[in-house]
Motif scaffolding. Structure first.
Motif, PDB file in Angstrom:
ATOM      1  N   CYS A  84       0.764  -1.160  -0.050  1.00 11.55           N
ATOM      2  CA  CYS A  84      -0.091   0.101   0.138  1.00 11.55           C
ATOM      3  C   CYS A  84       0.887   1.178   0.026  1.00 11.55           C
ATOM      4  O   CYS A  84       0.436   2.162  -0.625  1.00 11.55           O
ATOM      5  N   SER A 141      -4.336   2.547   2.892  1.00  8.89           N
ATOM      6  CA  SER A 141      -5.373   2.290   1.700  1.00  8.89           C
ATOM      7  C   SER A 141      -6.139   3.575   1.598  1.00  8.89           C
ATOM      8  O   SER A 141      -6.932   3.512   0.533  1.00  8.89           O
ATOM      9  N   MET A 146      -4.138   5.946  -3.567  1.00  4.74           N
ATOM     10  CA  MET A 146      -4.951   4.708  -3.497  1.00  4.74           C
ATOM     11  C   MET A 146      -6.214   4.877  -2.742  1.00  4.74           C
ATOM     12  O   MET A 146      -7.156   4.421  -2.851  1.00  4.74           O
ATOM     13  N   SER A 152     -10.221   0.371  -3.426  1.00  7.49           N
ATOM     14  CA  SER A 152      -9.526   0.104  -2.387  1.00  7.49           C
ATOM     15  C   SER A 152      -9.952   0.113  -0.796  1.00  7.49           C
ATOM     16  O   SER A 152      -9.666  -0.486   0.139  1.00  7.49           O
ATOM     17  N   LEU A 210      -6.801  -3.008  -7.988  1.00  6.64           N
ATOM     18  CA  LEU A 210      -5.807  -1.968  -7.709  1.00  6.64           C
ATOM     19  C   LEU A 210      -4.548  -1.801  -8.828  1.00  6.64           C
ATOM     20  O   LEU A 210      -4.517  -0.782  -9.171  1.00  6.64           O
TER      21      LEU A 210
END
Length: 397
Positions: A84, A141, A146, A152, A210
């Protein structure tokens, strides 16, 4: 019906091995770099965890297998946190050192208990470690690029749940021990196995989504699909789409807009000369610097493999020139302070809607052409594209 611990571990092993194998195969086929590679390490650690815990259930003297499984489990959550951070272009090495240190401490503590340590040797430390790394992954996240991607949320929710579950599990084990009624009823291996299966499925789905970098933005009467790269900027098609929307509104108000291209043509040569690690490090710093130094409400997106584009509404042409020059100087200063073996040349070109018009493709092409001229000019000055043909005006400083 009660399912014994070995059966639960077998189910967890099947799910984890299947998910891990699928993700690793896709990672190799895509030649993944960045967060995808780090998450692949997380899946590998998870696979090692289930193998070690199966040995724990199937051998008479399993204390070494328990130690390896505990260290691998805490590494799994740590790697997802690191992935992340990598996705958000945050520093990974110091955090990676922390994850490695915690895993080593976990291994040593469990081994130190010896064969007499029992099945729960080092478990309290393990549960706290898993809770901390899962919590950090959940928080990360929701940050930076992100956090702007709706998919996410899968990481956010599942890691938050895992953090809460393992934190409470650690407290319960610490207070009443493994034979306590609360622990054996609500925090036993069977329930934890179900949590692990859910975590694995959600992690596989979310990580796969992602790394495609896709985010869907719902508007009142239409759906627009934007693509955000792992570097936290818009993809080239998405940037042109977003700029087109801005320019269509600017045309009605006769407002002036600017597009700047920040170009680094020698990135591929740096990779050949100094290796892919140096190339990736410079590329990451390049994207991070542009996002940091661009105007606050600017659109930032990829141009081609050697350029990043910035679109904004400047106060005046002179203001736009100053912004472009400042970005160029600060990028070069950052590269110099980095202490690397090479400082790449950075060319910057600007195109104004007043000169080129409100067509997004034409404006981007003009900025790109000016940036190419800048990157090959002797003093790498900022160049402003002019209306019409190939002419471009250099801006000193």
């Amino acid at each position: 019906m009660t399912i014994d611990a070995f059966t639960v571990n077998m189910l967890v092993a099947i799910v984890t091995m299947t998910a891990g194998t699928l993700y690793l195969l896709e990672t190799m086929l895509r030649r993944e770099v960045g967060p995808g590679r780090v998450w692949a390490l997380g899946f590998l650690s998870g696979m090692l965890t289930v193998v070690a815990y199966l040995l724990w259930q199937g051998t008479a003297d399993p204390w070494v297998a328990i130690a390896i499984g505990n260290a691998a489990l805490v590494s799994t959550l740590g790697c997802f946190w690191l992935g992340c951070r990598s996705f958000n272009a945050h520093r990974v090495r110091p955090a990676g050192a922390v994850v490695g240190a915690v895993a080593i401490v976990q291994l040593v503590v469990t081994l130190a208990a010896g064969p007499d340590g029992g099945d729960w040797a080092g478990a309290v430390l393990l549960f706290f470690g898993v809770a901390v790394f899962a919590g950090l992954a959940s928080v990360e996240s929701r940050r930076a690029g992100m956090g702007a991607i709706w998919s996410s949320l899968g990481f956010t929710i599942v890691f938050a749940f895992v953090a809460a579950y393992y934190f409470v599990r650690a407290i319960v084990l610490w207070v009443e021990g493994p034979e306590g009624s609360l622990f054996t009823t609500w925090f036993n291996s069977s329930i934890t196995g179900i949590v692990s299966i859910v975590l694995t499925i959600v992690a596989l789905t979310t990580a796969t989504m992602l790394r495609t970098g896709r985010v869907t933005v719902r508007q009142d009467a239409e759906h627009a699909t934007l693509q955000v790269t792992p570097a936290g900027v818009l993809s080239a098609p998405s940037f042109e789409t977003a700029v087109g929307s801005v320019l269509s509104r600017a045309r009605g108000e006769e407002a002036s807009c600017a597009v700047a291209s920040v170009r680094m043509d020698d990135l591929a040569q740096i990779g050949v000369a100094f290796g892919t690690v140096e190339e990736e490090s410079i590329a990451t710093q390049w994207h991070t610097g542009i996002r940091r130094y661009a105007p606050v409400f600017a659109l930032v997106g990829d141009g081609d493999e050697a350029s990043v584009l910035i679109a904004w509404q400047p106060a005046s042409p002179g203001d736009a020139r100053r912004v472009a020059g400042r970005i160029q100087r600060r990028l070069l200063d950052d590269f110099a302070e980095r202490g690397s073996a090479v400082i790449p040349a950075v060319g910057v070109g600007i195109a104004f809607s007043d000169d080129v018009g409100y067509d997004p493709g034409a404006l981007i092409d003009a900025a790109q052409d000016a940036a190419r001229r800048s990157s090959t000019s002797p003093d790498a000055s900022v160049i402003v594209a002019e209306a019409g043909d190939d002419r471009a005006a250099p801006i000193r400083g």
